[in-house]
Design a protein around this motif. Structure first.
Motif, short mmCIF file in Angstrom:
data_model
loop_
_atom_site.label_atom_id
_atom_site.label_comp_id
_atom_site.label_asym_id
_atom_site.label_seq_id
_atom_site.Cartn_x
_atom_site.Cartn_y
_atom_site.Cartn_z
N GLU A 58 39.67 31.22 39.95
CA GLU A 58 39.19 32.59 39.81
C GLU A 58 40.36 33.56 40.00
O GLU A 58 41.13 33.44 40.96
N LYS A 60 40.93 37.53 40.47
CA LYS A 60 40.22 38.79 40.74
C LYS A 60 41.21 39.86 41.15
O LYS A 60 42.27 39.56 41.72
N ALA A 64 43.90 41.95 37.21
CA ALA A 64 43.47 40.63 36.71
C ALA A 64 43.75 40.47 35.22
O ALA A 64 44.31 39.45 34.77
N ASP A 108 38.33 43.02 35.93
CA ASP A 108 38.98 42.64 37.18
C ASP A 108 38.54 41.25 37.66
O ASP A 108 38.71 40.91 38.83
N TYR A 109 37.97 40.44 36.75
CA TYR A 109 37.45 39.13 37.17
C TYR A 109 37.50 38.15 36.00
O TYR A 109 36.76 38.29 35.03
N TYR A 111 37.82 33.84 34.93
CA TYR A 111 37.49 32.48 35.40
C TYR A 111 38.21 31.50 34.47
O TYR A 111 37.94 31.49 33.26
N VAL A 135 46.45 40.91 42.33
CA VAL A 135 45.38 39.95 42.06
C VAL A 135 45.24 38.95 43.21
O VAL A 135 46.20 38.71 43.94
#
Length: 368
Positions: A58, A60, A64, A108-109, A111, A135
């Motif tokens: 992840e 974040k 990001a 901002d996220y 995966y 980040v």
């Protein structure tokens, strides 16, 4: 098998006759009923793979997007929320760190799903290239169970225990907070077989529950558990690369024939200068597809030659279950990479004739 890493589904393998092997340090089933049976099940009905050995990271924070954009060769700016992207990740010299999937949840996220054998290396690469980007980078792999249900009947089967309409999930998109057998999951419409299908991500504690339920309700539609053996034959037939075969630290994505996923018009990313130089000078090596004309099955690492002169090596080779032909992929000197050209594969110290053909051996059946 005590020293090998085990996925959250390890204890269910024996129930279905799983034959366990060491794969990149993991104890995983190479097959259950047999590679051919499993391959045909995915092409004609559905198969379910344990892919919990894959890594998940992840990303974040405020930067990001900028961080991910610098890390990968593809262009994350095109992504909508909950859309996925396939991309290589390169070293400064243009060789490949890994090929990964990037899911954008929000600006901002992100995966990231990475290859099992590269988890530690990839995570260190990300940390080492964090620089001044604002980040957080977290390896959540140990907490995730991931499995793939693939094949023309995958949607019909999975739909029975899902609380959303799966037809709303487009190819290379995902949906979060979905209930699968009343368990919270993320579902993406992706895969590694050339068939329509889904990948399901859940907590490591919940995977067994969903796996067993799916095999129970999918039995009447032909769903069976499938192993690494057919995962390789399936991806190979549709020319999807495997890290360590078609991609490696010394093989660039351009040489591997996946230049479409290298966006050289991007402002900046790791490896851009080397890849620009490689493209402008012309590739010295290219990945080709070939079909055997003489008897013999080509295997990874076999030499490729012309009139006794070595020109490259086989990256993957099989007797294709779908086509019933002995075919392969090989990385060879670019000047010989012409369709219709005759080459030789050295099989057990004997030269066997082959012909260069289109790498797309089998037509993909994705739902767009």
């Amino acid at each position: 098998m005590g020293e090998l890493k085990k996925t959250p589904l390890f204890n269910v393998y024996p129930r279905y006759g799983g034959k366990i092997i060491d794969f990149a340090g993991w104890a995983l089933p190479v097959q259950y009923q047999g590679i051919i049976v499993e391959h045909e099940a995915v092409r004609n009905a559905a198969g379910i793979f344990d892919v919990s050995h894959m890594g998940e990271v992840e990303i974040k924070g405020k930067d990001a997007f900028k961080f991910v954009q610098n890390l990968i060769t593809n262009d994350a700016s095109i992504l909508e929320d909950n859309q996925a992207l396939y991309t290589p990740m390169c070293y400064e010299h243009g060789g490949t760190v890994d090929d990964i999937l990037v899911y954008k949840y929000a600006d901002d996220y992100f995966y990231l799903v990475i290859n099992a054998g590269n988890i530690d290396k990839d995570f260190k690469w990300m940390i080492d290239n964090k620089g001044n980007f604002d980040v957080s980078i977290e390896n959540i792999s140990p907490n995730i169970c991931e499995f793939a249900i693939q094949g023309p009947k995958a949607q019909k089967i999975l739909q029975k225990i899902v609380n959303v309409d799966l037809s709303d999930i487009k190819f290379f998109y995902c949906k979060r907070n979905v209930k699968v057998n009343n368990i919270d999951c993320m579902i993406s419409r992706t895969g590694y077989t050339g068939e329509d299908g889904f990948e399901v991500f859940c907590s490591d504690k919940d995977g067994e529950n969903i796996w067993v339920k799916l095999l129970e309700i999918g039995k009447e539609d032909g769903l069976i558990p499938v192993g690494l053996g057919c995962r390789d034959t399936l991806r190979f037939e549709v020319c999807l690369p495997l890290y360590g075969n078609e991609l490696a630290e010394d093989i660039s994505p351009l040489e591997a024939g996946i230049g479409f996923f290298v966006k050289l018009n991007k402002d900046k990313f790791i490896g851009k200068e080397a890849l620009l130089k490689q493209k402008s000078k012309g590739l010295k090596r290219k990945l080709i597809g070939f079909e055997m004309k003489d008897r013999g099955i080509p295997r990874h690492g076999y030499k490729v030659q012309i009139e006794g002169q070595e020109i490259g090596y086989v990256t993957t080779g099989y007797k294709s279950p779908s086509l019933n032909k002995n075919i392969g992929l090989a990385l060879i000197k670019a000047e010989y990479a012409n369709l219709g050209k005759e080459i030789e594969i050295v099989i057990r110290n004997k030269s066997a004739k082959a012909e260069i053909i289109d790498k797309k051996f089998y037509k993909k059946n994705y739902k767009k």
